[in-house]
Design a protein around this motif. Structure first.
Motif, mmCIF file in Angstrom:
data_model
loop_
_atom_site.group_PDB
_atom_site.id
_atom_site.type_symbol
_atom_site.label_atom_id
_atom_site.label_comp_id
_atom_site.label_asym_id
_atom_site.label_seq_id
_atom_site.Cartn_x
_atom_site.Cartn_y
_atom_site.Cartn_z
ATOM 1 N N ARG A 394 -10.430 49.152 25.776
ATOM 2 C CA ARG A 394 -9.168 49.873 25.978
ATOM 3 C C ARG A 394 -8.808 50.757 24.790
ATOM 4 N NH1 ARG A 394 -4.629 46.779 29.321
ATOM 5 N NH2 ARG A 394 -3.997 48.977 29.304
ATOM 6 N N TRP A 395 -9.618 50.670 23.715
ATOM 7 C CA TRP A 395 -9.306 51.473 22.552
ATOM 8 C C TRP A 395 -9.791 52.900 22.749
ATOM 9 C CZ3 TRP A 395 -11.697 47.630 18.475
ATOM 10 C CH2 TRP A 395 -10.929 46.453 18.469
ATOM 11 N N ALA A 396 -9.036 53.837 22.301
ATOM 12 C CA ALA A 396 -9.434 55.236 22.342
ATOM 13 C C ALA A 396 -8.942 55.904 21.066
ATOM 14 C CB ALA A 396 -8.832 55.927 23.572
ATOM 15 N N GLN A 397 -9.596 56.973 20.706
ATOM 16 C CA GLN A 397 -9.160 57.685 19.511
ATOM 17 C C GLN A 397 -7.755 58.231 19.732
ATOM 18 O OE1 GLN A 397 -10.812 57.885 16.457
ATOM 19 N NE2 GLN A 397 -8.758 58.538 15.872
ATOM 20 N N GLY A 398 -6.827 57.765 18.934
ATOM 21 C CA GLY A 398 -5.444 58.173 19.110
ATOM 22 C C GLY A 398 -5.061 59.341 18.226
ATOM 23 N N ASP A 399 -3.803 59.664 18.280
ATOM 24 C CA ASP A 399 -3.243 60.747 17.486
ATOM 25 C C ASP A 399 -2.468 60.105 16.329
ATOM 26 O OD1 ASP A 399 -1.663 62.692 16.355
ATOM 27 O OD2 ASP A 399 -1.032 63.587 18.240
ATOM 28 N N PRO A 400 -2.974 60.197 15.090
ATOM 29 C CA PRO A 400 -2.308 59.482 13.998
ATOM 30 C C PRO A 400 -0.881 59.967 13.761
ATOM 31 C CG PRO A 400 -4.020 60.946 13.145
ATOM 32 C CD PRO A 400 -4.183 60.903 14.621
ATOM 33 N N GLU A 401 -0.649 61.269 13.897
ATOM 34 C CA GLU A 401 0.712 61.773 13.688
ATOM 35 C C GLU A 401 1.665 61.216 14.740
ATOM 36 O OE1 GLU A 401 -1.898 64.237 11.304
ATOM 37 O OE2 GLU A 401 -2.011 63.701 13.422
#
Length: 429
Positions: A394-401
Motif C-alpha cells: 500500500r506504500w507509494a511515493q508520496g509528496d513530502p511537501e
C-alpha cells in the motif's frame, strides 16, 4: 616563594610538603585574580566604614588595587611561584607599596571567604556567558527554522527512517532546547548570586563588618546570611553552575551527533563550513568533521568536573583543605564547555543543506504513518488502520511537501509555533 601568611616562628617549612599543599593554586588563581582584587577593594571600603581604615588608607588601597588589576591585565604583574596563591600575592603587593595599610587589608576576613567570593563572582561571569551563547544559538536556530520550514527532511527513530520531517522541525527543536538552557543558566545565576564575603573562616568575626555594603558594591543579589552556610555552600554552588553548563553541552552533544551523521557520505545531507573541518595526515581525500566531534566530546569534561566536586563533598561541616581541588575542576569544565559553545552560533549560521540527497532518502515507507492517520480520520479504528498501513503493497511515493502541510498538530511541521519560542527568547533579554 614569599613568606607564607600562616607561617609560625620556629617551624621549618618542608619544601616537598609545601609543593604538595600549594599544588597548582598559584596558576589556577590567575583565573580568579581580577575578581579577588575586586572583592578586596569592596572589603577595604567596608573596613573604612567601621573605622578599621581611615580615609587616606582606603584611598591608597583602592589606588594600589586598581593599579594591580591593570598591571595583571597588561601582563606587567605575573602570578607565579613567588607566591603561595593569589590571595597572598595581593597582600604582598599591598604591603610592599603601602606598609601598614597593606597589613590591615586582611582584617575581618579569611582566605576561606576570600576564595568563596572570588569563585562566586567568577561563576556569575561564566553563567552570564553560558546564557548569552545559548540565546545566540537559539536566535540562529529560530531564524533558520522560519526560513527552511518547508524543506523536507527524513525523521528518524532508532536511526531508522520513520516519517517525513522538515528542517524547520529540526531547527525548532534546537531553538527550544537552547532557550531552556539559557533559562537554566539564568536561574542558576540567580541562585548562586549570594555574597559570602564577611563569613571569614565560617564563624564570623568580632567586628560589625559592613556585609550589606560589600553585597551591593560587588553586585550580588543578596547576602549569604549564615557564616557557617557560606562554607557549606562551597562545592554545592559550583556543582549547580556546572550542571547548568552541562545542560547546554548535552544539547550540543546530540546536535553534534546529528551533524556527524548528516555530513557522512552515507547520509550526505549537510555540508559544513570549510573552517570547521580538518584534513588527514595521510589520506589526501579526507575532510574530517573534527570540530563537531570535539563539540560532542566536550560534555565529558563537564560531567567529570561535576563528579570530581561531588566526591570532594563527602565532608562534615566547616572548611576542609580538600575543597582546594574544586578549583581546577570548574576551570576545566567551563574552559572546555564555553570553548565549544562559542563556536556553535557561527556553525549553525553557515552549515548548508544538500537537498538532492535529502529528497532521495524520502522513500515510500516514510508515508506509512500518514496513511494510517488518514484512514483513522475516515473512521477506520486506528489499530485496523495501522495493520493496513503496515502492508508495503500500500506504500507509494508520496509528496513530502503535502505530508508536511498536513502535519497540523501543535509543534509539528505545519504549526511550528515559532512565535511562542520567539516570545520566550525575548523574555530572556
Amino acid at each position: 616563594m614569599s613568606d607564607l601568611l600562616w607561617q609560625k616562628p620556629g617551624v621549618k617549612v618542608d619544601a616537598r610538603i609545601q609543593r604538595f599543599l600549594a599544588g597548582e593554586d598559584v596558576v589556577l588563581d590567575r583565573e580568579f585574580f581580577a575578581f579577588d582584587i575586586q572583592a578586596s577593594r569592596a572589603h577595604a571600603q567596608g573596613l573604612q566604614l567601621i573605622g578599621i581604615l581611615d580615609g587616606d588608607e582606603l584611598a591608597g588601597l583602592e589606588r594600589e588595587l586598581d593599579a594591580l588589576a591593570m598591571d595583571f591585565k597588561a601582563g606587567r604583574f605575573v602570578l607565579d611561584e613567588r607566591y603561595e596563591d593569589g590571595h597572598s600575592a595581593i597582600e604582598s603587593r599591598l604591603v610592599e607599596r603601602l606598609g601598614d595599610a597593606g597589613r590591615k587589608i586582611h582584617t575581618g576576613r579569611s582566605r576561606n571567604d576570600q576564595v568563596l567570593v572570588a569563585t562566586r563572582l567568577w561563576l556569575k561571569d561564566r553563567l552570564v556567558q553560558v546564557a548569552a551563547l545559548c540565546r545566540e544559538s537559539a536566535e540562529v536556530a529560530l531564524a533558520r527554522a522560519q526560513a527552511e520550514a518547508a524543506l523536507p527532511l527524513p525523521g528518524y527513530t532508532h536511526l531508522q527512517r520513520a516519517v517525513v520531517s522538515s528542517a524547520g522541525m529540526w531547527w525548532a527543536a534546537w531553538a527550544e532546547g537552547f532557550i531552556d538552557d539559557a533559562v537554566r543558566a539564568r536561574d542558576t545565576l540567580v541562585w548562586v548570586d549570594a555574597n559570602p564575603l564577611g563569613s571569614a573562616a565560617g564563624y564570623g568575626v568580632n567586628l560589625p563588618l559592613a556585609r550589606d555594603h560589600t553585597t551591593a558594591a560587588l553586585g550580588f543579589g543578596r547576602l549569604q546570611v549564615s557564616a557557617a552556610y557560606a562554607q557549606l555552600s562551597r562545592g554545592k554552588f559550583e556543582m549547580a553552575a556546572i550542571e547548568a553548563l552541562g545542560s547546554a553541552l548535552l544539547d550540543l552533544r546530540r546536535l553534534a551527533w546529528d551533524l556527524s551523521l548528516f555530513t557522512s557520505a552515507e547520509f550526505g545531507f549537510v555540508a559544513l563550513p570549510a573552517q570547521y573541518t580538518t584534513g588527514s595526515s595521510i589520506m589526501p581525500n579526507k575532510r574530517n568533521p573534527d570540530v563537531i566531534e570535539l563539540m560532542r566530546a566536550s560534555y565529558a569534561s563537564v560531567a567529570a568536573a561535576r563528579t570530581e566536586i561531588e566526591q570532594l563533598l563527602s565532608l562534615p561541616s566547616g572548611y576542609h583543605r580538600d575543597l582546594q581541588f574544586s578549583k581546577g575542576a570548574i576551570f576545566h569544565a567551563f574552559g572546555r564547555g564555553l570553548g565549544a559553545l562559542e563556536l556553535l552560533p557561527d556553525l549553525l549560521r553557515n552549515l548548508e543543506w544538500k537537498p538532492e540527497p535529502i529528497r532521495a532518502a524520502l522513500d515510500p515507507s516514510l508515508y506509512a504513518t500518514d496513511l494510517a492517520v488518514d484512514l483513522a480520520r475516515e473512521g477506520v479504528p486506528f489499530r485496523d488502520a495501522y495493520r493496513q498501513a503496515a502492508d508495503p503493497a500500500r506504500w507509494a511515493q508520496g509528496d513530502p511537501e503535502a505530508s508536511l502541510a498536513a502535519r497540523v498538530s501543535p509543534g509539528a511541521a505545519a504549526d511550528l509555533r515559532l512565535q511562542v519560542l520567539r516570545d520566550r527568547l525575548a523574555g530572556l533579554c
